[in-house]
Design a protein around this motif. Structure first.
Motif, mmCIF file in Angstrom:
data_model
loop_
_atom_site.group_PDB
_atom_site.id
_atom_site.type_symbol
_atom_site.label_atom_id
_atom_site.label_comp_id
_atom_site.label_asym_id
_atom_site.label_seq_id
_atom_site.Cartn_x
_atom_site.Cartn_y
_atom_site.Cartn_z
ATOM 1 N N GLU A 160 -2.018 0.905 -0.631
ATOM 2 C CA GLU A 160 -2.572 -0.493 -0.985
ATOM 3 C C GLU A 160 -2.862 -0.521 -2.527
ATOM 4 O OE1 GLU A 160 -6.576 -2.989 -0.182
ATOM 5 O OE2 GLU A 160 -5.711 -1.800 1.667
ATOM 6 N N VAL A 161 -2.648 -1.390 -3.490
ATOM 7 C CA VAL A 161 -3.122 -1.309 -4.637
ATOM 8 C C VAL A 161 -4.505 -1.998 -4.715
ATOM 9 C CG1 VAL A 161 -2.654 -2.420 -7.072
ATOM 10 C CG2 VAL A 161 -0.760 -1.526 -5.619
ATOM 11 N N ALA A 162 -5.395 -1.008 -5.304
ATOM 12 C CA ALA A 162 -6.915 -1.880 -5.264
ATOM 13 C C ALA A 162 -7.624 -1.144 -6.361
ATOM 14 C CB ALA A 162 -7.501 -1.787 -3.865
ATOM 15 N N ASP A 163 -8.617 -1.873 -6.889
ATOM 16 C CA ASP A 163 -9.388 -1.450 -7.839
ATOM 17 C C ASP A 163 -10.711 -0.853 -7.103
ATOM 18 O OD1 ASP A 163 -11.466 -1.154 -9.800
ATOM 19 O OD2 ASP A 163 -11.236 -3.275 -10.564
ATOM 20 N N LEU A 164 -10.798 0.540 -7.451
ATOM 21 C CA LEU A 164 -11.880 1.029 -6.458
ATOM 22 C C LEU A 164 -13.263 0.831 -7.042
ATOM 23 C CD1 LEU A 164 -10.515 4.758 -6.411
ATOM 24 C CD2 LEU A 164 -10.529 3.292 -4.652
ATOM 25 N N GLY A 165 -13.349 -0.108 -8.011
ATOM 26 C CA GLY A 165 -14.593 -0.677 -8.257
ATOM 27 C C GLY A 165 -14.868 -1.936 -7.467
ATOM 28 N N LEU A 166 -13.655 -2.333 -6.704
ATOM 29 C CA LEU A 166 -14.014 -3.672 -5.950
ATOM 30 C C LEU A 166 -13.601 -3.519 -4.538
ATOM 31 C CD1 LEU A 166 -12.319 -6.280 -8.386
ATOM 32 C CD2 LEU A 166 -14.747 -5.731 -8.145
ATOM 33 N N PHE A 167 -13.099 -2.365 -4.204
ATOM 34 C CA PHE A 167 -12.417 -1.916 -2.944
ATOM 35 C C PHE A 167 -13.541 -1.736 -1.988
ATOM 36 C CE2 PHE A 167 -11.061 1.586 -0.038
ATOM 37 C CZ PHE A 167 -9.977 0.876 0.575
ATOM 38 N N GLU A 168 -13.341 -2.403 -0.527
ATOM 39 C CA GLU A 168 -14.123 -2.422 0.511
ATOM 40 C C GLU A 168 -13.445 -1.899 1.681
ATOM 41 O OE1 GLU A 168 -16.987 -5.506 0.973
ATOM 42 O OE2 GLU A 168 -17.430 -5.845 -1.247
ATOM 43 N N PRO A 169 -13.461 -0.765 2.147
ATOM 44 C CA PRO A 169 -12.804 -0.257 3.415
ATOM 45 C C PRO A 169 -13.667 -0.670 4.369
ATOM 46 C CG PRO A 169 -14.194 1.746 2.137
ATOM 47 C CD PRO A 169 -14.228 0.595 1.430
ATOM 48 N N PRO A 170 -13.005 -0.988 5.751
ATOM 49 C CA PRO A 170 -13.553 -1.256 7.007
ATOM 50 C C PRO A 170 -14.468 -0.386 7.346
ATOM 51 C CG PRO A 170 -11.379 -0.834 7.405
ATOM 52 C CD PRO A 170 -11.522 -0.732 5.739
ATOM 53 N N ALA A 171 -15.621 -0.757 8.088
ATOM 54 C CA ALA A 171 -16.721 0.124 8.604
ATOM 55 C C ALA A 171 -16.214 0.705 9.879
ATOM 56 C CB ALA A 171 -17.835 -0.595 8.928
ATOM 57 N N HIS A 172 -16.337 2.102 9.699
ATOM 58 C CA HIS A 172 -16.249 3.072 11.027
ATOM 59 C C HIS A 172 -14.822 2.943 11.539
ATOM 60 C CE1 HIS A 172 -20.716 2.558 11.170
ATOM 61 N NE2 HIS A 172 -20.433 1.235 11.315
ATOM 62 N N HIS A 173 -13.838 3.096 10.533
ATOM 63 C CA HIS A 173 -12.469 3.123 10.787
ATOM 64 C C HIS A 173 -11.887 4.307 10.609
ATOM 65 C CE1 HIS A 173 -8.650 1.196 11.240
ATOM 66 N NE2 HIS A 173 -8.198 1.812 10.098
ATOM 67 N N TYR A 174 -12.294 5.137 9.680
ATOM 68 C CA TYR A 174 -11.551 6.426 9.302
ATOM 69 C C TYR A 174 -12.062 7.590 9.929
ATOM 70 C CZ TYR A 174 -9.140 3.352 5.967
ATOM 71 O OH TYR A 174 -8.392 2.159 5.658
ATOM 72 N N GLY A 175 -11.144 8.516 10.400
ATOM 73 C CA GLY A 175 -11.444 9.783 10.936
ATOM 74 C C GLY A 175 -12.004 10.741 9.747
ATOM 75 N N SER A 176 -11.046 10.458 8.453
ATOM 76 C CA SER A 176 -11.465 11.337 7.223
ATOM 77 C C SER A 176 -11.215 10.428 6.013
ATOM 78 C CB SER A 176 -10.331 12.444 7.281
ATOM 79 O OG SER A 176 -10.483 12.999 8.373
ATOM 80 N N VAL A 177 -11.829 10.800 5.045
ATOM 81 C CA VAL A 177 -11.683 10.287 3.730
ATOM 82 C C VAL A 177 -11.301 11.408 2.722
ATOM 83 C CG1 VAL A 177 -12.640 8.915 1.925
ATOM 84 C CG2 VAL A 177 -12.823 8.299 4.050
#
Length: 195
Positions: free
Chosen positions: A80-97
């Motif tokens: 996904e092309v995204a500006d990390l200054g604006l990026f909003e990942p979905p809550a409680h979704h990922y096992g790891s970052v």
């Protein structure tokens, strides 16, 4: 700048995964979010281990190369092309970052990192490696801006809801393409989100 840097056929940070990530990949769980994925070397590696990975980056050129690398290695990744200054990942979704050499100014980190904590499932893992402030005098990689370089204290402060499993600053040889090569000072951090 990143589109320009990635705009040649070479993989400028190589095609092999970050060695700290590779060493600790067995601690990760699905799905995985990779911040500032670039040309795909880490996402492709994780996909080869059977993980489901979303690579986020501001460079469409870098992520196009990531998809090309995944195809060459016979694995699937999401990008996904995204500006990390604006990026909003979905809550409680990922096992790891994972955050490998995602050098961001504090203004972006202060907004993004609480969202990273929120996007982890309970007991989810954050794995981060970044150049430390002591890297500023070296020409072996990393930005020349202290605000974008890390310390253990910064990392601990910026992930207050994660319990450190490993946190250290060390000198190590980094061999990752032409922009990250030689002895370097890095911060390494693995933590588990509080349940």
């Amino acid at each position: 700048m990143w589109n320009q840097r990635y705009a040649n056929d070479d993989y400028i940070y190589g095609t092999e995964p970050n060695s700290f990530l590779a060493e600790h990949a067995d601690m990760l769980s699905n799905p995985i979010l990779s911040l500032a994925e670039g040309e795909g070397r880490n996402a492709v590696f994780l996909a080869s281990l059977g993980f489901s990975v979303l690579g986020i980056d501001g460079s469409e050129v870098g992520l196009a190369k990531a998809l090309k690398l995944a195809q060459a290695k016979g694995v699937d990744i999401q990008t996904e092309v995204a500006d990390l200054g604006l990026f909003e990942p979905p809550a409680h979704h990922y096992g790891s970052v994972i955050s490998i050499s995602a050098h961001l100014p504090s203004t972006i980190r202060n907004r993004l990192y609480p969202l990273v904590e929120q996007c982890l499932k309970p007991n989810g893992i954050i794995l981060l490696e970044a150049y430390s402030e002591n890297q500023i005098t070296r020409d072996t990689g990393g930005p020349k801006d202290l605000d974008m370089l890390m310390t253990c204290a910064k990392v601990e402060r910026e992930f207050p809801n994660c319990e450190p499993i490993l946190m250290r600053e060390l000198e190590r040889e980094v061999l990752e393409g032409k922009y990250h090569t030689g002895m370097a000072s890095v911060v390494q951090f693995i933590a588990r989100k509080s349940a």
